[in-house]
Design a protein around this motif. Structure first.
Motif, PDB file in Angstrom:
ATOM      1  N   UNK A  94      40.802  40.072  36.361  1.00  0.00           N
ATOM      2  CA  UNK A  94      41.763  40.105  37.470  1.00  0.00           C
ATOM      3  C   UNK A  94      42.464  41.450  37.631  1.00  0.00           C
ATOM      4  N   UNK A  95      42.637  42.194  36.536  1.00  0.00           N
ATOM      5  CA  UNK A  95      43.232  43.519  36.654  1.00  0.00           C
ATOM      6  C   UNK A  95      42.156  44.589  36.448  1.00  0.00           C
ATOM      7  N   UNK A  96      40.899  44.204  36.660  1.00  0.00           N
ATOM      8  CA  UNK A  96      39.792  45.103  36.376  1.00  0.00           C
ATOM      9  C   UNK A  96      39.606  46.172  37.443  1.00  0.00           C
ATOM     10  N   UNK A  97      39.051  47.302  36.995  1.00  0.00           N
ATOM     11  CA  UNK A  97      38.907  48.452  37.883  1.00  0.00           C
ATOM     12  C   UNK A  97      37.993  48.148  39.067  1.00  0.00           C
ATOM     13  N   UNK A 153      39.132  40.709  45.530  1.00  0.00           N
ATOM     14  CA  UNK A 153      40.190  39.753  45.880  1.00  0.00           C
ATOM     15  C   UNK A 153      40.853  40.157  47.183  1.00  0.00           C
ATOM     16  N   UNK A 174      37.808  42.865  30.423  1.00  0.00           N
ATOM     17  CA  UNK A 174      38.833  42.622  31.446  1.00  0.00           C
ATOM     18  C   UNK A 174      39.212  43.886  32.208  1.00  0.00           C
ATOM     19  N   UNK A 175      39.022  45.029  31.583  1.00  0.00           N
ATOM     20  CA  UNK A 175      39.427  46.286  32.227  1.00  0.00           C
ATOM     21  C   UNK A 175      38.479  46.637  33.374  1.00  0.00           C
ATOM     22  N   UNK A 198      39.718  43.858  41.569  1.00  0.00           N
ATOM     23  CA  UNK A 198      40.860  43.715  42.466  1.00  0.00           C
ATOM     24  C   UNK A 198      40.457  43.844  43.932  1.00  0.00           C
ATOM     25  N   UNK A 243      40.298  34.597  31.183  1.00  0.00           N
ATOM     26  CA  UNK A 243      41.426  34.868  32.085  1.00  0.00           C
ATOM     27  C   UNK A 243      41.139  34.139  33.386  1.00  0.00           C
ATOM     28  N   UNK A 244      42.150  33.462  33.886  1.00  0.00           N
ATOM     29  CA  UNK A 244      41.976  32.723  35.137  1.00  0.00           C
ATOM     30  C   UNK A 244      42.899  33.309  36.199  1.00  0.00           C
ATOM     31  N   UNK A 245      42.403  33.335  37.411  1.00  0.00           N
ATOM     32  CA  UNK A 245      43.202  33.905  38.492  1.00  0.00           C
ATOM     33  C   UNK A 245      42.885  33.161  39.780  1.00  0.00           C
ATOM     34  N   UNK A 246      43.850  33.117  40.671  1.00  0.00           N
ATOM     35  CA  UNK A 246      43.637  32.478  41.964  1.00  0.00           C
ATOM     36  C   UNK A 246      43.329  33.533  43.016  1.00  0.00           C
TER      37      UNK A 246
END
Lengths: 174, 427
Positions: free
Chosen positions: B357-360, B366, B352-353, B363, B213-216
């Motif tokens: 990027x949507x991990x506990x 970021x 991933x959880x 976030x 998973x890629x995120x900016x």
């Protein structure tokens, strides 16, 4: 179709569309996220995955809430872990306001009478630090809606993201 | 010491196309403007906002004498399999050649510089890379094998002279490293004692790629990397750990071979899942099932690779600077080839959880880094305090002091004056 004799597909179609509207109203309102799990069936799954992984059959998803427990846990993570949008007012990590724009929506029915609902979506996110809203995600819903009497719930909600790079982290479900 | 890191040098190899550059980091205005304090625990905020410096970093750091983590062999298992990413600003293709060997090619046609492949991954065993612009075609080794209509080309034109620049590539336990600089030491010398940590995560290298998973992140790349060195923020920022009462029991932050490079090896032991407060209905997020103990490793391979085995999540991260204030993070997830289906599925559900990027517990990083970036224009200095009474590693797991060693290595590469390591102000 034999099914058509037993149930009113027109009614079900409307119930599926109403469910989608209800879903959008809840995920777009940070104050109402506690209502989100009730939109799902007891054995439901909520998955957010990039088109890249979906098409390559790679199992890693951005979100894989593959049980009602995990769907309920997401609310706990939002509220208690991230302190977002509600009770833990001193711990706002991402004070973001999401906005879904959905359409068109298309509905088909499976042999068992579940509604297969597809829709295009874009999600914007307005955050305190920016004057301009951010385009967070663009993609497609592939949902399965089941019915119990007049009540429609999501048996599966699959969110497929068009880009393999997420433009931002996000708090509330897509 | 095999290499003077402050002078990236080396000569261009004539034998093969090479992207190496024999260039000493110049000190143009962009560098001179930045006033770096004598104390090594102070970080001038200009380094996160100066556009000239950003351009210099792309050369001096990412094409300097470093090894950049670009992938794992299991991501490209078959001949012809490739993936794309960037080494600093240079777009590259990581490919398994027809001969089975891993190579890293610059993703730009040798003719007019066109991006050869756009997508994140694919396979080109049959057709090779064919440029859409003038149909120049390269094989999996980056050799130019065909051009369209070459009549009227200069007589001295030889396809052999127009291969794609290749990075030097070495692997360690399946992890793929690339360098664009001939002065980089052999990979094993570069990794040095960090191999002890890498061994724990990578095992014998037999991993299975599960997806990425890629995120900016809206922050400078250095803010992302220094965050990994910082043990101080973990309990303060990651509220989820407080909610379930997960603590680190002992553990330490090592900076292996800190005098030469800035790698980090963080080790910790966390509270077992059955002793946590069950704040979630499904506590498998915090469960460690595939290891005998709850020991975790979190490593940075300087300058931009992250390797971890937090809980049961085997993850590599590739940090790609996009701009001064935007950094792409790719989170790549793996299982072991020896995993049972059940163990593999647990990793798929957990990774991933927690660490995505949507991990506990992702976030918040970021959000915090974006806020640091936003106010970096305030000038002044960021300061590192916790654990700095010690001058040298090992540090405690909760210390932020290792951040200093990241910047020691960074300053050497850029040719900034060395800090006075006897001085640490602010206590």
């Amino acid at each position: 179709m034999a099914l058509a004799g037993r149930v009113d597909l027109g009614e079900r179609r409307q119930a599926a569309l109403d469910l989608l509207t209800q879903y959008i109203r809840i995920v777009d309102d940070p104050r109402r996220i506690e209502e989100w799990p009730a939109l799902f069936s007891d054995d439901a799954e909520y998955i957010v995955i990039t088109r890249e992984n979906h098409e390559r059959n790679l199992p890693i998803a951005v979100i894989r809430d593959d049980s009602k427990d995990r769907i309920a846990d997401r609310v706990t993570i939002i509220r208690e872990f991230w302190g977002a949008g509600g009770r833990a007012a001193d711990r706002h990590y991402n004070d973001a306001w999401p906005r879904h724009v959905v359409g068109p929506v298309w509905v088909e029915f499976s042999e068992s009478g579940d509604a297969l609902v597809g829709a295009n979506f874009a999600v914007y996110q307005s955050v305190q630090v920016d004057v301009a809203p951010r385009l967070l995600a663009v993609g497609e819903y592939k949902d399965v809606v089941e019915f119990s009497g007049a009540t429609a719930t999501y048996k599966a909600k699959k969110v497929i993201l068009d880009t393999s790079v997420l433009q931002d982290v996000f708090v509330y479900p897509l | 010491m095999p290499i003077n890191a402050s002078r990236p040098g080396g000569t261009n190899s004539k034998a093969r196309p090479s992207a190496s550059r024999a260039r000493r980091p110049v000190a143009p205005d962009g560098l001179r403007r930045i006033r770096w304090p004598q104390e090594d625990n102070k970080i001038p905020r200009e380094i996160f906002t100066d556009p000239d410096l950003f351009r210099i970093e792309m050369d001096s750091v990412f094409t300097g004498p470093v090894w950049v983590l670009v992938g794992h062999e299991s991501e490209i298992p078959q001949p012809g399999d490739f993936k794309t990413l960037s080494i600093g600003a240079i777009p590259v293709i990581v490919i398994r050649g027809a001969n089975g060997r891993v190579g890293v090619l610059v993703n730009a046609c040798a003719h007019r510089g066109t991006r050869l492949v756009e997508g994140p991954s694919g396979n080109v065993l049959r057709g090779g890379f064919r440029c859409i612009y003038h149909m120049w075609t390269y094989d999996t080794e980056g050799r130019l094998i065909a051009v369209s209509l070459p009549d009227d080309f200069p007589a001295e034109f030889r396809k052999e002279d127009y291969g794609l620049p290749r990075a030097r590539v070495e692997t360690y336990k399946g992890a793929i490293f690339a360098t664009l600089n001939d002065a980089a030491p052999p990979l094993l010398d570069y990794l040095a004692e960090l191999t002890g940590g890498l061994d724990r995560v990578l095992g014998d290298g037999a991993l299975r790629f599960l997806g990425s998973i890629k995120v900016i992140f809206r922050a400078n790349w250095k803010l992302y990397v220094e965050n990994i060195y910082d043990g101080y923020h973990v309990t303060a920022l990651h509220t989820g750990f407080q909610v379930v009462r997960l603590r680190s029991h002992g553990g330490e932050r090592l900076v292996p071979n800190y005098e030469r490079n800035g790698h980090l090896w963080g080790r910790s032991k966390s509270t077992p899942v059955n002793e946590l407060t069950p704040a979630l209905r499904d506590m498998s997020l915090f469960d460690t099932r595939t290891k005998p103990t709850t020991d975790h490793n979190m490593m940075v391979v300087f300058p931009s690779g992250v390797v971890t085995d937090y809980f049961d999540t085997i993850q590599l991260r590739y940090v790609i600077p996009l701009d001064l204030d935007r950094t792409q993070i790719e989170f790549a997830f793996f299982g072991r080839t020896t995993d049972t289906d059940e163990a593999l599925w647990h990793r798929v559900r957990q990774g991933p959880e927690v660490l995505g990027p949507a991990g506990a517990i992702t976030l918040e990083d970021a959000a915090a880094l974006e806020r640091v970036q936003l106010s970096a224009t305030a000038r002044g200095e960021n300061v590192v305090l916790k654990g700095t009474a010690k001058r040298f590693p090992p540090y405690r797991h909760v210390d932020e002091a290792p951040i200093r060693h990241f910047y020691h290595a960074y300053r050497r590469l850029l040719g900034f004056p060395a800090p006075d390591t006897q001085k640490a102000d602010g206590r």
